[in-house]
Each structure stands twice: as C-alpha cells, then as structure tokens.
Design an enzyme around this catalytic site. Structure first.
Site, PDB file in Angstrom:
ATOM      1  N   LYS A 115       0.816  -1.221   0.000  1.00  0.00           N
ATOM      2  CA  LYS A 115       0.000   0.000   0.000  1.00  0.00           C
ATOM      3  C   LYS A 115       0.851   1.273   0.000  1.00  0.00           C
ATOM      4  CE  LYS A 115      -4.121  -2.061   2.013  1.00  0.00           C
ATOM      5  NZ  LYS A 115      -3.626  -3.437   2.038  1.00  0.00           N
ATOM      6  N   GLU A 199      -3.019   6.786   8.969  1.00  0.00           N
ATOM      7  CA  GLU A 199      -3.739   7.802   8.207  1.00  0.00           C
ATOM      8  C   GLU A 199      -4.979   8.240   8.976  1.00  0.00           C
ATOM      9  OE1 GLU A 199      -4.423   5.759   4.489  1.00  0.00           O
ATOM     10  OE2 GLU A 199      -6.320   4.913   5.188  1.00  0.00           O
ATOM     11  N   HIS A 234     -14.801  -5.660   8.272  1.00  0.00           N
ATOM     12  CA  HIS A 234     -14.095  -5.010   7.169  1.00  0.00           C
ATOM     13  C   HIS A 234     -14.131  -5.829   5.876  1.00  0.00           C
ATOM     14  CE1 HIS A 234     -12.615  -2.020   9.969  1.00  0.00           C
ATOM     15  NE2 HIS A 234     -12.111  -2.974  10.723  1.00  0.00           N
ATOM     16  N   ARG A 291      -6.553  -8.179  -9.475  1.00  0.00           N
ATOM     17  CA  ARG A 291      -7.176  -9.460  -9.831  1.00  0.00           C
ATOM     18  C   ARG A 291      -8.646  -9.223 -10.138  1.00  0.00           C
ATOM     19  NH1 ARG A 291     -10.170  -9.902  -5.191  1.00  0.00           N
ATOM     20  NH2 ARG A 291      -9.158  -9.177  -3.289  1.00  0.00           N
TER      21      ARG A 291
END
Length: 479
Positions: A115, A199, A234, A291
């Site tokens: 990431k 973040e 999540h 993907r």
C-alpha cells in the site's frame, strides 16, 4: 490459447471455466484431497489432485501447479481470486515457464500489493489521498505525533495486506501504543510483514470501487463503480452497481482517477481501484486489487460485458475492441455473498453438511455457485458457498428480486448469511441509500433478526389458521 488451468476452487473456478468453454478453450481443474468430488473438478475437461486439504499444501503450491500446467500442455493459468491471484512470485514463475498468467504483470502486482508503494506510484497523478504518512511507522511516539497533526481518530493499517487484518481504528491518544503493537503483530502473522502506516480515519465512509481493464496496446477502460459499503469485519457481504450517490460528473472523475492508478503501474488485465468516500462526497484512493474481484458479476450485468472473456483476450495479446464512450450503465445489479456463517453468532463460520441445497432460479437471477446438496463444508477454506446476484431495470426491482431469490434459496444443515441479506434488503437505511460501512454496527443485531423471524412466523401462522378455518367452513357447507 487452447487450454487453461484454473488455479482455484469453488464458484470462481466454475465461473472461469464457463467462459473458457464458451470460447472453445479446454480447462484443467486442480484440487486438494478434500475437494476430490467438488463441482469444479467435475466441470473441467481434466483434473489433477495437487495435495492434502490445507491450502498451504495444495492451492498455494505454485511450483506444483506450474508442473501440472506444463505436463498437460496448458497455455495459460487463471488464478481466480484469493490463493495465488496476487502473488507476484507466482506470476513471475508463470512468465519464466512460458505459461501465460491471466492477470497483470508481476511488477504491477508487487507495486500495488504494498500500500505504501502504491501511494508513492500514484502521487504524480494528483489522485486524492487520505491525510497521513507515506512511510512505514514502527515507533508509537511517531504515530502519536502524526495523530496530533492530522487529528483523531486515526487508522493504523498493514502495508502488505487487506481483509481487515492488521487494521485498528484508534479514537484516543492513550490507546495508540497498544493498538499499534497489536496491528504490527497481526500484520506479521497474516502477511509475514509487520509494516504499518497511519492515516486519518474517515468517519461515515462509503466504500466505492471502480472496475478497470487494460490491454498491452495502451488502452484503458473503466466499467463504472460498485458500492461495497455493507461489510462485516471489514469484509464485504452485499455489493451493488451502480452506487446511488454518484452523479455522472463524479462517476467520470472517479473513473478517470482509477484509470490513472492503472497507468501509474503499467497495468494489464482486470483490476479494481478502491476508494473511500466521505459524507461530503470527497473520495480518496485506498488501494488497487490486482485481480478479478468476488463482486465482478454486478459490473458485468450493468455493462453487458464478460470480464473473464476480456481477461483471456487481453492475456493473449488482443486489443480491447470497445471504447469508453461505447460503455453505458444499463439497469441495476445486487450481489449477496452467501457464506456458511451464523449471523446470529457474530458471523462465525458454520461447518456441517448441506442436507438441503436448492438454488433459486428465474429471469434476472444469477447464482455463481460452488457446492451441491450432500456436500460437507470444508473447514480449510473461505466459507463462501456462492454469490446470489439479481438484476433489475431499477434498484428497487433488483432489491425486490433479491428478497424473492433469498426466500427461494433453501439450505439446511448449516447457518448462512441469507437471513442477513434479507434483513439488509428490507432495511430503510439500505433502501433509501443512506448508509455507510458502519451499517452492521449501526443497524444490525442478532436480536433484531430474531424478532423479525418471530414476527414473520406469527403472520404466517395466522394466515395458515385463517385458511384452515375457511377450508373447514367450506367442508361443513351442505351440498
């Protein structure tokens, strides 16, 4: 491409094989010992056992899968999703063995799989980012300093993975050190890499993603957005396309941003660019999944394309024949992931035997399925049984058809997410479109589902009693 090996199992293996067969391409299934009698094994033209039940000894054995592909003269390997689909080393191994990997190049997988590297790659394209840092953080004091700069709450997140692992939302400064240690530990355990970044946590976020496709001739397309905000732990459970909150202007802006993300890593094939959207409709780049996504059917239904067919065409070097202006949104599609999980018990996996397993059928109902009646649910893999997808000219049509399809999906022997799916479709927040990723936390509880079941059972009993009394009255009438 005359023959492909599908390096996966369950519904996605069958989904890929259906398109391959339609294209006149032979298919090879691989399977673990516990999957010997699975539907994907029967569906393929050829099938080879690659090891014991645990995925680490079967479906994750890249070298063994390559060996099988070479021995049976496969031209390409389609990885599906999960397992080896985002494994850059496996993609590279295919390239080295002159086997076409039906997916992006290993360089793009590597870049977007990290990431932090992904954020670095896209920064030249002025794509909006969530406020935070673009480097790995290991020192709690540094995390506290960042939190003071960007403001609480913050999100501590694993750099190397997804699926909610290694992720912690922190609302109080005093909890940062402890939550950071837990996130690092979980990330190390899940991905072999404890790197985390910090973040700003977007409150009331919506999860909007854009389906893209790119070929080797420099053409990039997006197939509009999917709304994936109904999640548990999540992870997505209900997805739809298009999103109710996007304007045509915002859709175009996000579509272009997704294409720019793909350009930043010379992407080839199908991919999904994920964004977070706040309550003011500001969107932020989250990550790219390199993907085919679980929820790709809803994009197929609204755009009228077969994404697996496009993947195969692109992998064999063909140029995309359509242009962006040729693509239009037509109707609305909804998907429910049917997991063998108990929504009455915190969505924990429900293992057992499928004593009854009958799928709904009908116009505009699609079931991408990987199981049959009488089968046991293996404990070794993701507990998803199938994907139930409905299509309508309008969102309301798709929702009503989903409720009907859920009622006609008969499963006994294990608990599933079907009742939860019905709960979502009948909830005012979902129907109105006024919901976010906190839908489960804000609106769902097992007791609510139970009371709903009881109320429905009472209504059904009253209707049955009324009919019984009516029938008895008719029987007593003199001839």
């Amino acid at each position: 491409m005359k023959k492909i090996l599908v390096a996966n199992r369950g519904e996605i293996a069958i989904r890929v094989m259906r398109t391959a067969k339609k294209m006149g391409i032979k298919t090879i299934a691989v399977y673990s010992e516990v999957d010997r009698h699975a539907p994907h094994v029967k569906f393929a033209d050829e099938a080879v056992c690659i090891g014991p039940a645990p995925s680490s000894e079967s479906y994750l054995k890249g070298d063994k899968i390559i060996e099988v592909a070479k021995s049976l003269n496969a031209d390409g390997i389609h990885p599906g999703y999960g397992f080896l689909s985002e494994n850059a080393d496996f993609a590279e191994l295919c390239e080295k063995n002159d086997i076409i990997f039906i997916g992006p190049r290993s360089k793009a997988i590597k870049m977007m799989g990290d990431k932090l590297a992904a954020k670095d790659a896209v920064k030249d394209y002025n794509i909006p980012m969530v406020p935070g840092v673009d480097h790995a953080v290991t020192d709690p004091d540094e995390a506290i300093k960042i939190a003071r700069e960007i403001g609480l709450p913050i999100l501590i997140k694993a750099a190397a993975g997804g699926g909610g692992k290694g992720m912690r939302i922190v609302e109080k400064e005093k909890d940062i050190e402890n939550q950071m240690k837990r996130a690092i530990s979980e990330a190390t355990s899940a991905f072999g890499d404890g790197s985390v970044f910090v973040e700003k946590y977007v409150t009331s976020p919506r999860h909007i993603e854009i389906q893209i496709m790119a070929d080797t001739h420099g053409n990039y397309l997006h197939f509009f957005e999917r709304e994936c905000s109904v999640q548990r732990r999540h992870q997505k459970v209900v997805e739809e396309a298009p999103s109710v909150i996007l304007t045509p202007e915002l859709r175009e802006k996000m579509g272009q941003a997704a294409i720019d993300v793909a350009r930043s890593c010379d992407y080839v094939g199908a991919g999904t660019v994920e964004f977070l959207m706040d309550a003011d409709l500001n969107f932020y780049f989250l990550e790219m999944n390199t993907r085919l996504q679980v929820e790709h059917p809803v994009s197929e239904l609204i755009s009228g394309v077969d994404l697996v067919e496009l993947q195969i065409n692109v992998a064999r070097g063909e140029a995309l024949k359509m242009k962006q202006e040729d693509l239009k949104i037509n109707g609305h599609a909804l998907e429910l992931r049917v997991y063998a999980e108990d929504p009455m018990n915190d969505f924990l996996p429900s293992v057992g035997n499928l004593e009854t397993y009958q799928l709904p059928v009908g116009e505009d109902i699609r079931v991408d399925n990987g199981f049959e009646e009488g089968m046991d649910i293996p404990i070794y893999y993701d507990p998803m049984l199938s994907k139930l997808i409905t299509y309508g000219k309008t969102r309301n049509e798709a929702i009503q058809l989903m409720i009907k399809a859920i009622d006609n999906y008969h499963i006994k022997g294990v608990q599933t997410t079907l009742p939860f799916g019905r709960f979502v479709c009948e909830h005012e927040a979902f129907i109105s479109g006024n919901f976010d990723t906190h839908f489960v936390k804000n609106y769902y509880s097992p007791s609510l589902l139970e009371s709903k079941h009881k109320a429905e059972a009472e209504i059904a009993a009253k209707i049955a009693l009324k009919q019984y009394l009516k029938d008895q009255k008719l029987l007593r009438l003199p001839n």
